[in-house]
Write a protein that holds these residues in place. Structure first.
Motif, mmCIF file in Angstrom:
data_model
loop_
_atom_site.group_PDB
_atom_site.id
_atom_site.type_symbol
_atom_site.label_atom_id
_atom_site.label_comp_id
_atom_site.label_asym_id
_atom_site.label_seq_id
_atom_site.Cartn_x
_atom_site.Cartn_y
_atom_site.Cartn_z
ATOM 1 N N ALA A 194 0.861 -1.172 0.000
ATOM 2 C CA ALA A 194 0.000 0.000 0.000
ATOM 3 C C ALA A 194 0.896 1.218 0.000
ATOM 4 C CB ALA A 194 -0.889 -0.004 1.240
ATOM 5 N N SER A 195 0.580 2.172 -0.846
ATOM 6 C CA SER A 195 1.372 3.386 -0.897
ATOM 7 C C SER A 195 0.562 4.538 -0.326
ATOM 8 C CB SER A 195 1.820 3.691 -2.328
ATOM 9 O OG SER A 195 0.693 3.860 -3.145
ATOM 10 N N ASP A 196 1.252 5.424 0.367
ATOM 11 C CA ASP A 196 0.622 6.584 0.982
ATOM 12 C C ASP A 196 1.285 7.828 0.404
ATOM 13 O OD1 ASP A 196 -0.640 8.419 2.582
ATOM 14 O OD2 ASP A 196 0.598 8.017 4.333
ATOM 15 N N MET A 197 0.512 8.613 -0.329
ATOM 16 C CA MET A 197 1.029 9.836 -0.912
ATOM 17 C C MET A 197 0.193 11.016 -0.430
ATOM 18 S SD MET A 197 1.787 8.392 -4.730
ATOM 19 C CE MET A 197 2.226 9.983 -5.345
ATOM 20 N N SER A 198 -0.273 10.968 0.824
ATOM 21 C CA SER A 198 -1.160 11.999 1.342
ATOM 22 C C SER A 198 -0.424 13.312 1.606
ATOM 23 C CB SER A 198 -1.851 11.514 2.613
ATOM 24 O OG SER A 198 -0.876 11.162 3.578
ATOM 25 N N GLN A 199 0.864 13.247 1.883
ATOM 26 C CA GLN A 199 1.645 14.461 2.121
ATOM 27 C C GLN A 199 2.474 14.780 0.890
ATOM 28 O OE1 GLN A 199 3.959 13.697 5.597
ATOM 29 N NE2 GLN A 199 2.197 13.633 6.955
ATOM 30 N N PRO A 200 2.506 16.031 0.467
ATOM 31 C CA PRO A 200 3.295 16.378 -0.716
ATOM 32 C C PRO A 200 4.785 16.132 -0.478
ATOM 33 C CG PRO A 200 1.951 18.253 0.039
ATOM 34 C CD PRO A 200 1.783 17.158 1.024
ATOM 35 N N GLY A 201 5.429 15.560 -1.485
ATOM 36 C CA GLY A 201 6.864 15.308 -1.390
ATOM 37 C C GLY A 201 7.240 14.093 -0.565
#
Length: 120
Positions: free
Chosen positions: A88-95
Motif C-alpha cells: 500500500a502506498s501513501d502519498m497523502s503528504q506532498p513530497g
C-alpha cells in the motif's frame, strides 16, 4: 557395569533429542522469518523509490499502487507465486511516499512441532 551405563546414556540422549529437534525447528523458522522481513523491506524501499522517481520525472502515475505492487513483487525473491505480497502506498503528504509491504508468514517446521501436521 559398562553396558548399564551405556543404556542409561542412550535413554537420556533419546529423551533429549525431542526438545533439541523442536528448538532447531523453531530456530530455522525464526531465521526464515527474519530473511523474509528483510526481503519485504527491500521491496518496499524499491517501490517507494520507483514511485518517487516516477512522480519527479513524469508526474505522479494514475495508479501508484500498481507500480508499488510491481516493484515489491519484483524485489521479493522468495519464489512464491500463490502468495503475493501486499503493498500500500501513501502519498497523502506532498513530497513524501510511503510504501508498506506485508506477506503472511508460513511456519514450516514449527507446525510439525506444535500441531503435529504440516501446513496446508
Amino acid at each position: 557395569m559398562v553396558r548399564q551405563g551405556a543404556r542409561r546414556n542412550c535413554v537420556v540422549v533419546a529423551l533429549l533429542m525431542v526438545p533439541l529437534i523442536g528448538f532447531a525447528a523453531i530456530s530455522v523458522d525464526v531465521a526464515a522469518s527474519y530473511a523474509e522481513r528483510q526481503q519485504l523491506q527491500n521491496g518496499a524501499d524499491a517501490a517507494a523509490l520507483a514511485v518517487a522517481q516516477e512522480c519527479a520525472l513524469d508526474g505522479c502515475p494514475a495508479d501508484p499502487e500498481a507500480l508499488a505492487d510491481a516493484m515489491v513483487l519484483g524485489n521479493v525473491n522468495d519464489g512464491t507465486v500463490d502468495q503475493r505480497p501486499r503493498s500500500a502506498s501513501d502519498m497523502s503528504q506532498p513530497g513524501r511516499v510511503a510504501v508498506t509491504a506485508t506477506e503472511d508468514q508460513i511456519w514450516v517446521f514449527s507446525a510439525f512441532v506444535t500441531s503435529g501436521s504440516a501446513p496446508s
